[in-house]
Design a protein around this motif. Structure first.
Motif, PDB file in Angstrom:
ATOM      1  N   ARG A  16       3.526  31.048  78.538  1.00 23.22           N
ATOM      2  CA  ARG A  16       3.732  32.413  78.983  1.00 23.22           C
ATOM      3  C   ARG A  16       2.572  33.252  78.475  1.00 23.22           C
ATOM      4  NH1 ARG A  16       8.672  34.474  77.911  1.00 23.22           N
ATOM      5  NH2 ARG A  16       7.785  36.560  77.894  1.00 23.22           N
ATOM      6  N   PRO A  17       2.320  34.423  79.053  1.00 23.81           N
ATOM      7  CA  PRO A  17       1.244  35.288  78.551  1.00 23.81           C
ATOM      8  C   PRO A  17       1.528  35.725  77.117  1.00 23.81           C
ATOM      9  CG  PRO A  17       2.002  36.005  80.717  1.00 23.81           C
ATOM     10  CD  PRO A  17       2.984  34.991  80.244  1.00 23.81           C
ATOM     11  N   GLY A  18       0.498  36.175  76.453  1.00 19.35           N
ATOM     12  CA  GLY A  18       0.666  36.676  75.107  1.00 19.35           C
ATOM     13  C   GLY A  18       0.605  35.577  74.069  1.00 19.35           C
ATOM     14  N   TYR A  19       1.002  35.945  72.851  1.00 20.61           N
ATOM     15  CA  TYR A  19       0.809  35.072  71.697  1.00 20.61           C
ATOM     16  C   TYR A  19       2.145  34.510  71.212  1.00 20.61           C
ATOM     17  CZ  TYR A  19      -3.457  37.830  71.964  1.00 20.61           C
ATOM     18  OH  TYR A  19      -4.588  38.456  72.411  1.00 20.61           O
ATOM     19  N   ALA A  52       7.530  47.460  69.592  1.00 15.97           N
ATOM     20  CA  ALA A  52       7.423  46.397  70.595  1.00 15.97           C
ATOM     21  C   ALA A  52       6.016  46.310  71.149  1.00 15.97           C
ATOM     22  CB  ALA A  52       8.432  46.645  71.717  1.00 15.97           C
ATOM     23  N   ALA A  53       5.366  47.455  71.349  1.00 12.32           N
ATOM     24  CA  ALA A  53       4.015  47.466  71.895  1.00 12.32           C
ATOM     25  C   ALA A  53       2.965  47.129  70.844  1.00 12.32           C
ATOM     26  CB  ALA A  53       3.712  48.838  72.497  1.00 12.32           C
ATOM     27  N   GLU A  54       3.214  47.551  69.602  1.00 11.88           N
ATOM     28  CA  GLU A  54       2.219  47.348  68.551  1.00 11.88           C
ATOM     29  C   GLU A  54       2.110  45.892  68.122  1.00 11.88           C
ATOM     30  OE1 GLU A  54       1.650  51.151  65.716  1.00 11.88           O
ATOM     31  OE2 GLU A  54       3.582  50.145  65.526  1.00 11.88           O
ATOM     32  N   ASN A  55       3.248  45.323  67.729  1.00  9.36           N
ATOM     33  CA  ASN A  55       3.198  43.978  67.155  1.00  9.36           C
ATOM     34  C   ASN A  55       4.217  43.020  67.768  1.00  9.36           C
ATOM     35  OD1 ASN A  55       5.646  44.723  65.970  1.00  9.36           O
ATOM     36  ND2 ASN A  55       4.758  45.138  63.967  1.00  9.36           N
ATOM     37  N   GLY A  56       4.890  43.440  68.834  1.00 10.29           N
ATOM     38  CA  GLY A  56       5.814  42.551  69.521  1.00 10.29           C
ATOM     39  C   GLY A  56       7.171  42.416  68.871  1.00 10.29           C
ATOM     40  N   ARG A  57       7.519  43.333  67.972  1.00 10.97           N
ATOM     41  CA  ARG A  57       8.831  43.225  67.311  1.00 10.97           C
ATOM     42  C   ARG A  57       9.942  43.494  68.315  1.00 10.97           C
ATOM     43  NH1 ARG A  57      11.194  43.044  62.493  1.00 10.97           N
ATOM     44  NH2 ARG A  57       9.220  43.206  61.364  1.00 10.97           N
ATOM     45  N   PRO A  58      10.921  42.581  68.434  1.00 11.71           N
ATOM     46  CA  PRO A  58      12.036  42.810  69.352  1.00 11.71           C
ATOM     47  C   PRO A  58      12.843  44.045  68.969  1.00 11.71           C
ATOM     48  CG  PRO A  58      11.922  40.493  68.732  1.00 11.71           C
ATOM     49  CD  PRO A  58      10.964  41.232  67.843  1.00 11.71           C
ATOM     50  N   ALA A  59      13.308  44.755  69.981  1.00 14.58           N
ATOM     51  CA  ALA A  59      14.097  45.958  69.745  1.00 14.58           C
ATOM     52  C   ALA A  59      15.335  45.661  68.911  1.00 14.58           C
ATOM     53  CB  ALA A  59      14.507  46.583  71.078  1.00 14.58           C
ATOM     54  N   ARG A  60      15.852  44.450  69.039  1.00 14.37           N
ATOM     55  CA  ARG A  60      17.074  44.079  68.317  1.00 14.37           C
ATOM     56  C   ARG A  60      16.897  44.223  66.806  1.00 14.37           C
ATOM     57  NH1 ARG A  60      19.408  38.164  69.461  1.00 14.37           N
ATOM     58  NH2 ARG A  60      19.360  39.005  71.582  1.00 14.37           N
ATOM     59  N   SER A  61      15.751  43.846  66.285  1.00 11.79           N
ATOM     60  CA  SER A  61      15.515  43.983  64.846  1.00 11.79           C
ATOM     61  C   SER A  61      14.833  45.307  64.523  1.00 11.79           C
ATOM     62  CB  SER A  61      14.666  42.828  64.323  1.00 11.79           C
ATOM     63  OG  SER A  61      13.363  42.859  64.876  1.00 11.79           O
ATOM     64  N   GLY A  62      14.074  45.852  65.479  1.00 13.08           N
ATOM     65  CA  GLY A  62      13.368  47.107  65.226  1.00 13.08           C
ATOM     66  C   GLY A  62      14.299  48.264  64.944  1.00 13.08           C
ATOM     67  N   HIS A 116      -6.914  48.106  70.967  1.00 16.51           N
ATOM     68  CA  HIS A 116      -5.637  47.503  70.574  1.00 16.51           C
ATOM     69  C   HIS A 116      -5.176  46.539  71.650  1.00 16.51           C
ATOM     70  CE1 HIS A 116      -1.237  47.165  70.243  1.00 16.51           C
ATOM     71  NE2 HIS A 116      -1.502  47.160  68.952  1.00 16.51           N
ATOM     72  N   VAL A 117      -4.800  45.338  71.229  1.00 16.97           N
ATOM     73  CA  VAL A 117      -4.331  44.306  72.149  1.00 16.97           C
ATOM     74  C   VAL A 117      -2.822  44.164  72.003  1.00 16.97           C
ATOM     75  CG1 VAL A 117      -4.447  41.866  72.787  1.00 16.97           C
ATOM     76  CG2 VAL A 117      -6.523  43.078  72.075  1.00 16.97           C
ATOM     77  N   ASN A 118      -2.105  44.295  73.118  1.00 16.00           N
ATOM     78  CA  ASN A 118      -0.657  44.103  73.111  1.00 16.00           C
ATOM     79  C   ASN A 118      -0.369  42.610  72.978  1.00 16.00           C
ATOM     80  OD1 ASN A 118       2.098  43.748  73.894  1.00 16.00           O
ATOM     81  ND2 ASN A 118       2.032  45.729  74.923  1.00 16.00           N
ATOM     82  N   PRO A 119       0.315  42.185  71.911  1.00 15.00           N
ATOM     83  CA  PRO A 119       0.543  40.750  71.717  1.00 15.00           C
ATOM     84  C   PRO A 119       1.474  40.123  72.748  1.00 15.00           C
ATOM     85  CG  PRO A 119       1.760  42.020  70.093  1.00 15.00           C
ATOM     86  CD  PRO A 119       0.877  42.986  70.821  1.00 15.00           C
ATOM     87  N   VAL A 120       2.200  40.947  73.488  1.00 10.01           N
ATOM     88  CA  VAL A 120       3.085  40.433  74.535  1.00 10.01           C
ATOM     89  C   VAL A 120       2.277  39.940  75.734  1.00 10.01           C
ATOM     90  CG1 VAL A 120       4.977  41.018  76.119  1.00 10.01           C
ATOM     91  CG2 VAL A 120       4.965  41.918  73.782  1.00 10.01           C
ATOM     92  N   VAL A 151      -5.751  44.383  76.371  1.00  7.13           N
ATOM     93  CA  VAL A 151      -6.001  45.675  75.736  1.00  7.13           C
ATOM     94  C   VAL A 151      -5.129  46.737  76.391  1.00  7.13           C
ATOM     95  CG1 VAL A 151      -7.714  47.482  75.331  1.00  7.13           C
ATOM     96  CG2 VAL A 151      -8.358  45.071  75.092  1.00  7.13           C
ATOM     97  N   ASP A 152      -4.419  47.508  75.570  1.00  7.37           N
ATOM     98  CA  ASP A 152      -3.576  48.573  76.124  1.00  7.37           C
ATOM     99  C   ASP A 152      -3.961  49.959  75.628  1.00  7.37           C
ATOM    100  OD1 ASP A 152      -2.641  48.500  73.543  1.00  7.37           O
ATOM    101  OD2 ASP A 152      -0.601  47.892  74.049  1.00  7.37           O
TER     102      ASP A 152
END
Length: 497
Positions: A377-380, A108-118, A43-47, A51-52
């Motif tokens: 910045r790093p990530g996608y 946040a770790a799986e697909n980069g969803r911000p906590a604000r909407s999560g 699994h790759v952290n999109p942030v 691989v995490d």
């Protein structure tokens, strides 16, 4: 709860954020098992782009075991008192609420969803679970024949299918599960859930909560896996119905695979939803709604988002000015930071595909209003991108981007707006912004979409059926219609002499 281990990533302030990831398993018949084949996925952290975790993937034997146990558990579950099924689902909803912070962190770790909407999605998943808990004791048939008029007593028996395969998507994994599993379980079915290999951690936590709520073993099973596992699952002879959320190419394969046995399928697929902004709209509200919906959840990675803005020609410049201001205020960063309103796309391949579509749109004559590049910045991370002067027949207006891109096209009459909105093969959601509700209702009746949302009405309200037409799929999730998808109706009649 699952065993946890720590993973780290760098956020926008170059500090280190810690996210505890559960050790993933195949969850079959109340047990945590690993695939006999030893198949796994990095699994790759999109942030970070790194691989995490290494997670197991369901193999053929795992799929067969899960379906067999679900089939065995079905007879007992269908005979479980409806009040008891309701009680268990209500417990599960409470547990989802109680673990919402953990759900948000995993997202946040799986697909980069911000906590604000999560956090909002976690609450919504709990609400969907409670709603369908309430349907468990409301399965009723109807009298269809009269002894006096038809010479018979006829009635119907709504009954569960049996084992239902739930193949869920990666962009909102818990929400996707909640839109399917509670309704199926309330109706008396057992389920085998296949999360995407991109987002395996939410499924692990969900299964923890199912077991804590007290569901009998085998009633719910979770198998993280790739398309191979999904194909094995949907074609299994003991699986009686399939509910799938994802893209058209996979849906086509599922339909083909299920055709041989005429296995029923519910499909919730993509969209190219138009937001029609009429000249009398509240422009501040309309623009804020469109940008918030298109960018504020998961960088545009949603099926029903307003990714096309159809703007009356008389207000185009005012709309563009407001949009520039709104986009400039978007804060990208570490999704675990509450200040972050914008995260990455899910993978390198997604980023490459989206960037290619943006480049081709500009080459085809669209004008960049904002964004258009990759963030430094790093990530996608891709800049929130807005294009105007978009030809309604161009690729960017016709094909789902599933990324942070909004395409603006102007129109001069209501009829032209309707024609443009209906010009794609999709038909999931449509939006209208106007102060004239008579006009809104008239336009809504002409739009070819599964739902029409006016003046910021929220998406995914559980009491409303959700589902598209055309290549956006078929079948419904939400409302009574979403419950009835998991019941088949048997007719019974007796001659009265």
């Amino acid at each position: 709860m699952s065993d946890l281990r720590e993973t780290t990533h760098k956020n926008s302030r170059n500090t280190t954020a810690h996210v505890a990831l559960p050790q993933v398993h195949l969850r079959i018949n109340g047990e945590k098992v690993l695939p006999r084949s030893g198949e796994s996925w990095d699994h790759v952290n999109p942030v970070t782009g790194e691989v995490d975790a290494t997670v197991p993937l369901a193999d053929a034997a795992g799929v067969d075991d899960a379906v067999r146990h679900a089939h065995t558990a079905f007879d007992g579950w269908r005979r479980t008192a409806p009040a008891r099924r309701r009680e268990l689902l209500l417990k599960l909803a409470d547990l989802i609420d109680r673990h919402s912070d953990e759900i948000v962190r995993l997202g946040a770790a799986e697909n980069g969803r911000p906590a604000r909407s999560g956090s909002g999605l976690a609450a919504l998943a709990a609400e969907w679970t409670r709603y369908y808990a309430g349907w468990a004791d409301k399965i009723i048939g109807e009298v269809t024949g009269s002894p006096q008029q038809d010479g018979e007593l006829g009635y119907t028996l709504p009954q569960p299918y049996g084992v239902v395969a739930l193949v869920v998507t990666w962009n909102a994994p818990l929400m996707s599960i909640a839109m399917k599993a509670p309704a199926a379980l309330a109706a008396g079915n057992t389920v085998v859930i296949k999360p995407s290999e991109l987002t395996p951690f939410t499924g692990e936590l969900f299964m923890d909560l199912v077991e804590e709520a007290g569901f009998p073993p085998g009633v719910v099973n979770v198998l993280p896996g790739t398309a191979d596992a999904g194909n094995r699952l949907v074609t299994h002879p003991l699986v009686r119905k399939v509910s799938f959320t994802g893209g058209l190419p996979t849906a086509t394969k599922i339909l083909t695979a299920c055709a041989e046995t005429a296995k029923p399928v519910v499909l919730e697929l993509g969209g190219k939803s138009a937001n029609i902004v009429l000249e009398d709209a509240d422009l501040d509200a309309a623009c804020a709604f469109n940008m918030g919906a298109a960018f504020g959840g998961l960088a545009g990675q949603g099926c029903g988002l307003p990714t096309r803005m159809l703007v009356h020609e008389s207000i185009h410049d005012e709309v563009v000015a407001r949009i520039r201001t709104l986009v400039d205020a978007i804060q990208a960063g570490d999704p675990t930071d509450p200040a972050t309103g914008y995260g990455p796309v899910v993978s390198q391949s997604a980023m490459d595909r989206i960037m290619g579509m943006i480049e081709r749109a500009v080459a085809d004559g669209a004008t960049l209003v904002a964004g258009g590049g990759r963030m430094d910045r790093p990530g996608y991370y891709i800049e929130p991108t807005v294009l105007t002067d978009v030809d309604p027949s161009s690729e960017i207006a016709q094909i789902e981007v599933f990324g942070p891109v909004v395409a603006i096209t102007t129109f001069s009459t209501d009829e032209e707006a309707i024609t443009i909105a209906n010009s794609t093969r999709y038909g999931l959601s449509s939006y209208i912004q106007t102060k004239n509700l008579t006009r809104a209702h008239r336009i809504a009746a002409e739009l070819e979409a599964g739902e029409v949302l006016i003046n910021g009405a929220p998406n995914l309200a559980v009491h409303r059926p959700f589902g598209g037409i055309g290549i956006s799929g078929g079948g419904k999730e939400g409302g009574r219609a979403g419950f009835e998808e998991f019941l088949r109706v048997k007719s019974v009649a007796i001659t009265i002499r």
